[in-house]
Design an enzyme around this catalytic site. Structure first.
Site, short mmCIF file in Angstrom:
data_model
loop_
_atom_site.label_atom_id
_atom_site.label_comp_id
_atom_site.label_asym_id
_atom_site.label_seq_id
_atom_site.Cartn_x
_atom_site.Cartn_y
_atom_site.Cartn_z
N SER A 1 0.84 -1.19 0.00
CA SER A 1 0.00 0.00 0.00
C SER A 1 0.88 1.25 0.00
CB SER A 1 -0.96 -0.04 1.19
OG SER A 1 -1.97 0.93 1.07
N GLU B 1 -9.47 -4.16 -6.30
CA GLU B 1 -8.92 -2.99 -5.60
C GLU B 1 -9.20 -1.68 -6.34
OE1 GLU B 1 -5.17 -2.93 -3.71
OE2 GLU B 1 -4.72 -5.00 -4.26
N HIS C 1 -7.43 -5.37 -1.18
CA HIS C 1 -6.22 -4.60 -0.90
C HIS C 1 -5.31 -5.32 0.11
CE1 HIS C 1 -3.80 -1.02 -0.85
NE2 HIS C 1 -3.97 -0.83 0.45
#
Length: 295
Positions: free
Chosen positions: A143, A237, A267
């Site tokens: 991320s 995502e 995610h």
């Protein structure tokens, strides 16, 4: 794929409320949520100071002490810690046969950009100073940490340091404006990341800087000279377009890119490996990539 596992995880993530009266409470709430996801305790954890930063070595039985992964956790640059990502890092040590250095880099809004990039580069220098060969080092992150991995590689190159052997970007966040197509087309599928929250985190991290600042949004960076990259992303995502654009830009700059979209995954599904088989498989894929390039 176990649809039951995935459906259960999605329902759990839908119930996750990342809201709290203070930033400290928000960080503690996320850490409490992540404590449910475990790892094999035969994997050794050892606290260490990297300069003034806290870090932790995760070392699986049989891991090669000459090889290291510098791991940069996710959390939108405002949350996330050693506690939230210890299980993922431990499993990655096992999968890669490498030690993993999990770094508590400074977080926004207390420490906005470029603090995280500075800390990542400082940690890489620390590994070099400890005698670890750059040919035996990989950078990895998820991320925001995936975007930070790309940014740190650019900063390492620009500092004239010898480059590490590889980079692993898991569901990377590389666009501070959230203008990728999937931010809209995948919004109904993604139980975790939505544009409003993303833009708020970006504002905290940027602290008034241009959202196209290359080391904050690496899709705008010059990516030439980077080592081989593995980019993993789930097809459910909102950040999928971040991965595709990063892969395209890196390839155009001559980088050896392995782009791996995972069907229906959410995610950073790797975080939930103890409850989702595909989480462990994603970690194993990343581990094999690191093994190949640090051999």
């Amino acid at each position: 794929m176990s649809s039951t596992q995935l459906n259960q995880l999605i329902e759990t993530l839908k119930g996750l409320k990342l809201e709290a009266p203070s930033m400290d409470e928000l960080r503690a709430s996320f850490a409490a949520f992540m404590s449910a996801y475990d790892y094999d305790k035969s994997i050794k954890s050892e606290p260490v100071m990297v300069g003034e930063l806290k870090a932790e070595w995760l070392t699986a039985p049989g891991a090669d002490p000459a090889r290291a992964i510098l791991y940069l956790h996710g959390g939108g640059y405002v949350i996330g810690s050693i506690e939230t990502h210890r299980a993922l890092a431990a499993r990655l040590s096992q999968a890669s046969g490498s030690r993993v250095l999990l770094l508590d880099y400074r977080l926004a809004p207390e420490h906005p950009h470029p603090a995280a990039v500075e800390d990542a580069v400082a940690a890489y220098r620390w590994l070099l100073d400890k005698g670890v060969s750059p040919k035996k080092i990989a950078l990895a992150g998820d991320s925001a940490g995936g975007g930070l991995t790309a940014a740190a590689l650019v900063a390492i190159r620009d500092a004239g340091l010898k480059m590490p052997a590889a980079g692993v970007c898991i569901s990377p966040w590389v666009d501070m404006e959230g203008i990728g197509e999937s931010m809209t087309t995948k919004a109904a599928e993604d139980p975790l990341v939505q544009k409003d929250g993303l833009v708020q985190m970006a504002a905290a991290y940027l602290s008034g800087k241009d959202p196209k600042t290359p080391l904050a949004a690496p899709i705008y960076a010059d990516l030439h000279g980077l080592p081989p990259l593995l980019i993993q992303v789930g097809t459910a995502e909102t950040l999928m377009s971040d991965s595709t654009r990063l892969a395209d830009r890196a390839r155009a700059a001559g980088v050896d890119v392995t782009y791996r979209p995972w069907d229906n995954m959410v995610h950073v599904w790797h975080l939930f490996a103890s409850a989702l088989d595909e989480g462990q498989r994603g970690i194993e894929e990343a581990g094999q990539f690191v093994r190949k390039h640090t051999a």
